[in-house]
Design an enzyme around this catalytic site. Structure first.
Site, PDB file in Angstrom:
ATOM      1  N   ASP A  10      23.814 -12.932 -53.619  1.00  0.00           N
ATOM      2  CA  ASP A  10      23.750 -14.348 -53.246  1.00  0.00           C
ATOM      3  C   ASP A  10      24.855 -15.171 -53.882  1.00  0.00           C
ATOM      4  O   ASP A  10      25.350 -16.133 -53.285  1.00  0.00           O
ATOM      5  CB  ASP A  10      22.387 -14.919 -53.646  1.00  0.00           C
TER       6      ASP A  10
ATOM      7  N   CYS B  94      18.094  -7.522 -56.938  1.00  0.00           N
ATOM      8  CA  CYS B  94      18.357  -8.940 -56.679  1.00  0.00           C
ATOM      9  C   CYS B  94      17.445  -9.532 -55.609  1.00  0.00           C
ATOM     10  O   CYS B  94      16.608  -8.858 -55.032  1.00  0.00           O
ATOM     11  CB  CYS B  94      19.825  -9.137 -56.337  1.00  0.00           C
ATOM     12  N   ASP B  95      17.734 -10.776 -55.321  1.00  0.00           N
ATOM     13  CA  ASP B  95      16.840 -11.710 -54.648  1.00  0.00           C
ATOM     14  C   ASP B  95      16.036 -11.171 -53.464  1.00  0.00           C
ATOM     15  O   ASP B  95      14.830 -11.032 -53.516  1.00  0.00           O
ATOM     16  CB  ASP B  95      17.656 -12.921 -54.169  1.00  0.00           C
TER      17      ASP B  95
ATOM     18  N   GLU C 229      20.927 -21.002 -49.328  1.00  0.00           N
ATOM     19  CA  GLU C 229      20.670 -21.616 -50.627  1.00  0.00           C
ATOM     20  C   GLU C 229      21.711 -22.697 -50.891  1.00  0.00           C
ATOM     21  O   GLU C 229      22.873 -22.560 -50.524  1.00  0.00           O
ATOM     22  CB  GLU C 229      20.734 -20.573 -51.741  1.00  0.00           C
TER      23      GLU C 229
ATOM     24  N   SER D  86      18.895 -21.988 -54.708  1.00  0.00           N
ATOM     25  CA  SER D  86      18.985 -20.844 -55.600  1.00  0.00           C
ATOM     26  C   SER D  86      17.947 -20.988 -56.693  1.00  0.00           C
ATOM     27  O   SER D  86      17.570 -22.108 -57.074  1.00  0.00           O
ATOM     28  CB  SER D  86      20.386 -20.793 -56.223  1.00  0.00           C
TER      29      SER D  86
END
Length: 551
Positions: free
Chosen positions: A78, A119-120, A441, A467
């Site tokens: 991201d 990660c996200d 984001e 974010s």
């Protein structure tokens, strides 16, 4: 075993032949088939070390009598995708990852899965796909990055984003920004604060899907390797005992995860990912109403980046998620089973140490209210989300004039050019799941506002998202989104917007008739993309309040 369908009987001789072409022996083919789902990639710092973790997992699988089959999923960073077209693909990649896990597991007849995300979107995406398979699975999150250091101060990626605003405001030089850039991210792992990746790791452990201390053990440490090996060993036992997702993922386990999230002040992206994970069990199994209800049960007990000064390493040293569960014991549903074979209550009983300077007691919290708050009003009839733990108390109530932008780029340009003044509310719309498309984001505008010292003078609202590293009075996920004809679509420059985080309200200071009249004149714009994956995504995606899942 499910794998018998690809390896047992005379008619499966061709299948066994293909598996032997990969180097597997007759002896290995007799054992449970365990898929090892690795999101290794050379472009994402949270994933560059995952080969080592996968090798440790496979050693654990073989040590306990299983056979490991490693395959990969995609992973988008991201931070690298931020602020340009690439961010449109971030949230949609969650669905690709889920489809990959489901497809690979079902096509090859695996008996169980070990998921290795970091990660996200990769964490929820893998879990969503694994739930669809109905197979026993365990998650080994890759671990946090250690904080960097610059001029004697601990820093992270968000420090660099906010440094841009500081540079634009004349607070630091270009050389100082470069020094920050060079030192903020010292190596592998998910960014060092309680941003989305680490929030999702904490939620995964709280759900009961990871072994204790997995969420906060750091990348490139022996502890993480040991947890990976034990997870490999444990999945074989889960398969043998048929511990399927439905035995672990109950309404109560989701409530535990939300309580931990709210108490820590995690990323607002969890209000997308938790409902999306729960959707794989049953539509509307978990909704924003659950977040709203549970937010009344717990206070905010840890001061972690971006809302505080502590990092994940501090949370880990303070006792990790087991310690958080212990502090919240009177609120936690203790009978929930976990992949460790123990209940949450049994894990709580084994906690021997808590640093109460980092994980505060319920009676002495950082804030008396939970870290995430759901807002509703005539501007967000279906809900909006704010990370109140990262907002200065002076901004809990705010009233300002709207400055409206139809894209993130327009807003960032205006902020960095000094066009935003105190007393204004920046409105960024047509950035929702369908309108973006992809619900980007908004770290660039929020960081610019903070870096320029406007976070106690200016608010920002959007149908996009933020974010996990964003801080300040930033309200996202406004539903219905502008592309769906939500009220945010008819806001005009100069309109007064009222924000009341205490009473959970977000309102446009217009009477109902004026809002109806403006909506009657609104015309839906064309989609911003006309081909490819994002075109399909924009036509199929649900609203943010439903988790932005594909239907």
């Amino acid at each position: 075993m499910i794998s018998d369908r690809v390896k047992k009987g005379i008619e499966r001789a061709p299948h066994r032949s293909l598996l032997k072409a990969c180097g597997y022996t007759d002896e290995e083919l007799e054992k449970p088939f365990i898929g090892v789902v690795n999101s290794f990639t050379e472009v994402v710092p949270g994933h560059i070390h995952l080969r080592e973790i996968a090798e440790a997992v496979k050693k654990g699988i073989y040590a306990s009598g299983g056979t490991a089959f490693e395959f990969n999923t995609m992973a988008i960073c991201d931070g690298i995708a931020m602020g340009h077209e690439g961010m449109r693909y971030s949230l949609p990649s969650r669905e690709i990852i889920a489809d990959t896990v489901e497809s690979m597991a079902k096509a090859h007849g695996f008996d169980g899965l070990v998921l290795i995300p970091c990660c996200d979107k990769i964490v929820p995406g893998m879990i969503m796909g694994a739930i669809r398979t109905g197979l026993p699975f365990i998650v080994v999150t890759g671990g946090a990055m250690f904080p960097g250091e610059c001029k004697g101060k601990r820093v992270d990626l968000i420090s660099v984003f906010e440094g841009i605003g500081e540079y634009k405001a004349g607070k630091i030089s270009e050389e100082e920004l470069k020094e920050l850039e060079n030192n903020a991210c010292p190596g592998a792992g998910s960014c060092a604060g309680l941003f989305t990746a680490n929030t999702m790791a904490c939620i995964t452990e709280a759900l009961g899907l990871s072994l204790p201390y997995c969420a906060t053990s750091h990348a490139n440490t022996a502890e993480k390797i040991r947890i990976a090996k034990r997870s490999g060993m444990r999945i074989v036992e889960l398969v043998k005992n048929n511990i399927t997702p439905d035995k672990i993922l109950t309404k109560e386990s989701f409530e535990n995860a939300i309580l931990v999230d709210l108490a820590l002040g995690g990323s607002t992206n969890t209000t997308l990912h938790i409902p999306a994970i729960a959707y794989e069990i049953k539509p509307k199994f978990i909704t924003l109403d659950d977040f709203d209800r549970l937010s009344e049960e717990v206070p905010h007990i840890a001061s972690l980046r971006p809302g505080g000064e502590n990092f994940i390493i501090d949370l880990h040293k303070a006792g990790g998620i087991p310690a958080v569960l212990k502090v919240l014991e009177e609120k936690i549903r203790k009978n929930c089973l976990t992949v460790s074979g123990k209940t949450v209550g049994e894990i709580i009983k084994e906690v021997k140490y808590i640093d109460y300077n980092i994980i505060r007691p319920i009676g002495n919290p950082i804030h008396k209210t939970a870290g995430i708050r759901i807002l509703r009003g005539n501007l967000a009839p279906n809900g909006a989300v704010v990370k109140i733990s990262a907002v200065k108390e002076s901004m809990y109530k705010f009233e300002g004039y709207a400055k409206v932008y139809d894209s993130e780029e327009e807003a960032v340009k205006a902020i960095l050019n000094g066009e935003i003044e105190g007393g204004e509310v920046v409105v960024i719309r047509y950035e929702g799941p369908a309108g973006g498309p992809g619900m980007r984001e908004m770290l660039a505008p929020t960081s610019a506002i903070c870096g320029m010292g406007l976070d106690d003078k200016v608010a920002l609202i959007t149908d996009g998202r933020f974010s996990g590293g964003s801080r300040g009075p930033c309200i996202g996920h406004i539903s219905p989104e502008a592309m769906a004809g939500g009220p945010i679509a008819i806001v005009e420059d100069g309109d007064i917007i009222k924000i009341d985080m205490i009473n959970k309200r977000l309102d446009l200071d217009l009477d109902e008739e004026e809002i109806k009249e403006r909506l009657s004149k609104w015309k839906k714009p064309e989609l911003k993309v006309k081909k490819g994956y994002l075109y399909r995504y924009a036509r199929l995606v649900s609203s943010a309040d439903e988790g932005a899942v594909l239907k």
